[in-house]
Design a protein around this motif. Structure first.
Motif, PDB file in Angstrom:
ATOM      1  N   SER A 187      -9.444  72.964  -5.573  1.00  0.00           N
ATOM      2  CA  SER A 187      -9.976  73.317  -4.133  1.00  0.00           C
ATOM      3  C   SER A 187     -10.468  72.624  -2.602  1.00  0.00           C
ATOM      4  O   SER A 187      -9.742  71.797  -2.475  1.00  0.00           O
ATOM      5  CB  SER A 187     -11.571  74.286  -4.131  1.00  0.00           C
ATOM      6  OG  SER A 187     -12.257  74.324  -2.933  1.00  0.00           O
ATOM      7  N   PRO A 188      -9.432  73.301  -1.835  1.00  0.00           N
ATOM      8  CA  PRO A 188      -9.378  72.459   0.142  1.00  0.00           C
ATOM      9  C   PRO A 188     -10.683  72.549   0.680  1.00  0.00           C
ATOM     10  O   PRO A 188     -11.314  72.357   0.878  1.00  0.00           O
ATOM     11  CB  PRO A 188      -8.024  73.425   0.611  1.00  0.00           C
ATOM     12  CG  PRO A 188      -8.379  74.809   0.296  1.00  0.00           C
ATOM     13  CD  PRO A 188      -9.312  74.731  -1.738  1.00  0.00           C
ATOM     14  N   PHE A 189     -11.711  72.817   0.043  1.00  0.00           N
ATOM     15  CA  PHE A 189     -13.001  72.465   0.509  1.00  0.00           C
ATOM     16  C   PHE A 189     -13.806  71.793   0.003  1.00  0.00           C
ATOM     17  O   PHE A 189     -15.470  71.420   0.519  1.00  0.00           O
ATOM     18  CB  PHE A 189     -13.871  74.192   0.288  1.00  0.00           C
ATOM     19  CG  PHE A 189     -13.060  75.847   0.776  1.00  0.00           C
ATOM     20  CD1 PHE A 189     -13.327  76.458   1.852  1.00  0.00           C
ATOM     21  CD2 PHE A 189     -11.814  76.509   0.097  1.00  0.00           C
ATOM     22  CE1 PHE A 189     -12.221  77.330   2.369  1.00  0.00           C
ATOM     23  CE2 PHE A 189     -11.984  77.580   1.028  1.00  0.00           C
ATOM     24  CZ  PHE A 189     -11.872  77.822   1.728  1.00  0.00           C
ATOM     25  N   ASP A 190     -13.403  71.602  -0.815  1.00  0.00           N
ATOM     26  CA  ASP A 190     -14.201  70.387  -1.494  1.00  0.00           C
ATOM     27  C   ASP A 190     -14.476  69.014  -0.972  1.00  0.00           C
ATOM     28  O   ASP A 190     -15.773  68.560  -0.584  1.00  0.00           O
ATOM     29  CB  ASP A 190     -14.324  69.608  -2.665  1.00  0.00           C
ATOM     30  CG  ASP A 190     -13.643  70.690  -3.760  1.00  0.00           C
ATOM     31  OD1 ASP A 190     -14.480  71.635  -3.475  1.00  0.00           O
ATOM     32  OD2 ASP A 190     -13.066  70.979  -5.043  1.00  0.00           O
ATOM     33  N   LYS A 191     -13.891  68.588   0.500  1.00  0.00           N
ATOM     34  CA  LYS A 191     -14.171  68.177   1.267  1.00  0.00           C
ATOM     35  C   LYS A 191     -14.252  68.724   3.019  1.00  0.00           C
ATOM     36  O   LYS A 191     -14.405  67.339   4.023  1.00  0.00           O
ATOM     37  CB  LYS A 191     -12.477  66.657   1.063  1.00  0.00           C
ATOM     38  CG  LYS A 191     -12.822  65.977  -0.303  1.00  0.00           C
ATOM     39  CD  LYS A 191     -10.811  65.273  -0.350  1.00  0.00           C
ATOM     40  CE  LYS A 191     -10.981  64.921  -1.621  1.00  0.00           C
ATOM     41  NZ  LYS A 191      -9.754  63.566  -1.384  1.00  0.00           N
ATOM     42  N   ILE A 192     -14.424  69.594   3.083  1.00  0.00           N
ATOM     43  CA  ILE A 192     -14.599  70.297   4.164  1.00  0.00           C
ATOM     44  C   ILE A 192     -15.624  69.504   4.109  1.00  0.00           C
ATOM     45  O   ILE A 192     -17.072  71.130   4.277  1.00  0.00           O
ATOM     46  CB  ILE A 192     -14.047  71.054   3.745  1.00  0.00           C
ATOM     47  CG1 ILE A 192     -12.615  71.240   4.268  1.00  0.00           C
ATOM     48  CG2 ILE A 192     -14.668  72.180   5.707  1.00  0.00           C
ATOM     49  CD1 ILE A 192     -11.675  72.306   4.892  1.00  0.00           C
TER      50      ILE A 192
END
Length: 267
Positions: free
Chosen positions: A70-75
């Motif tokens: 998921s690209p959202f994990d570090k945002i």
């Protein structure tokens, strides 16, 4: 991830668009920008779609992972900052229930907060529009009724301890509404919620209490239910989520669960 960060930067710096009342043409406002929370709301919607795609196309049992990360994990900006504490705990909730105030606006805000809590965390949309039949409140929960096979039907017995609070919210001509004071506070449920939160904040400041919002009633009921050992509560994102406990459950069990939570307090 970099694409999402670029998207956040783009939205945060995008100017507001103003409509010329004479020509009907939209143009960028030089001084005003889109509110800071806008990018967070867009990201939350994108994340919801991304998670729905993972649920549909990934099959962990068959070891088929089409979407691995998921690209959202570090945002960190996916979720907007909290507007206040969510789980108030038994001591503070008792203080709210017992609170006395001569400020009518604060009194109504506290009353609707208590009503929401004692009706198993009812949402403002449902309090605003759904009326009970006798002593039983049967309604289809507005937020999830289109996403569930049972149309998110709810059946809640109105406990006798709530009668004084409900009566204060029923003063004046009701025009067919169940809680007319809510409609007087705001012409829409969202505006009503904003005004309730404003008066709750004022009560918190006057009583030296950390600020909380109307939604804390829902979280507090769920947390106290889990603390009381009510296993019907399902854990979701680290807390007891009352939105998921009603489908395929015994209504008698749910009424008993609510009674056990309310019995924790002096009314």
């Amino acid at each position: 991830r970099l694409m999402l960060l670029d998207f956040v930067d783009y939205v945060d710096n995008e100017p507001k668009m103003r409509k010329d009342p004479k020509t009907g043409v939209y143009s960028a406002c030089r001084t005003a920008k889109i509110p800071k929370g806008a990018s967070s709301r867009h990201l939350m919607k994108l994340q919801h779609m991304f998670n729905a795609a993972k649920d549909r196309y990934n099959d962990e049992d068959m070891d088929r992972i089409v979407i691995p990360k998921s690209p959202f994990d570090k945002i960190t900006k996916v979720f907007p900052p909290s507007q206040g504490q969510k789980n108030l705990g038994q001591e503070l909730m008792q203080r709210i229930i017992s609170s006395q105030t001569s400020d009518l606006s604060i009194r109504h805000a506290l009353d609707v907060f208590i009503v929401s809590f004692a009706l198993m965390g009812a949402n403002m949309a449902d309090l605003y529009g759904a009326a009970p039949v006798g002593g039983l409140w049967v309604y289809n929960r507005q937020k999830t009724r289109t996403r569930r096979a049972d149309k998110a039907e709810m059946r809640v017995e109105i406990p006798s301890v709530l009668h004084p609070y409900i009566q204060r919210l029923q003063e004046e001509n009701n025009n067919g509404w169940w809680l007319p004071v809510l409609h007087r506070m705001g012409r829409t449920k969202d505006y009503c919620t904003a005004k309730v939160n404003r008066y709750l904040k004022r009560w918190c400041e006057e009583n030296d209490v950390p600020v909380f919002t109307f939604y804390a009633a829902r979280h507090t009921w769920a947390s106290l239910a889990r603390k009381a050992g009510i296993e019907e509560c399902l854990v979701h994102k680290g807390s007891c989520d009352v939105t998921d406990i009603y489908a395929e459950r015994s209504w008698e069990l749910m009424q008993d669960a609510n009674k056990r939570v309310l019995d924790l307090f002096e009314w």
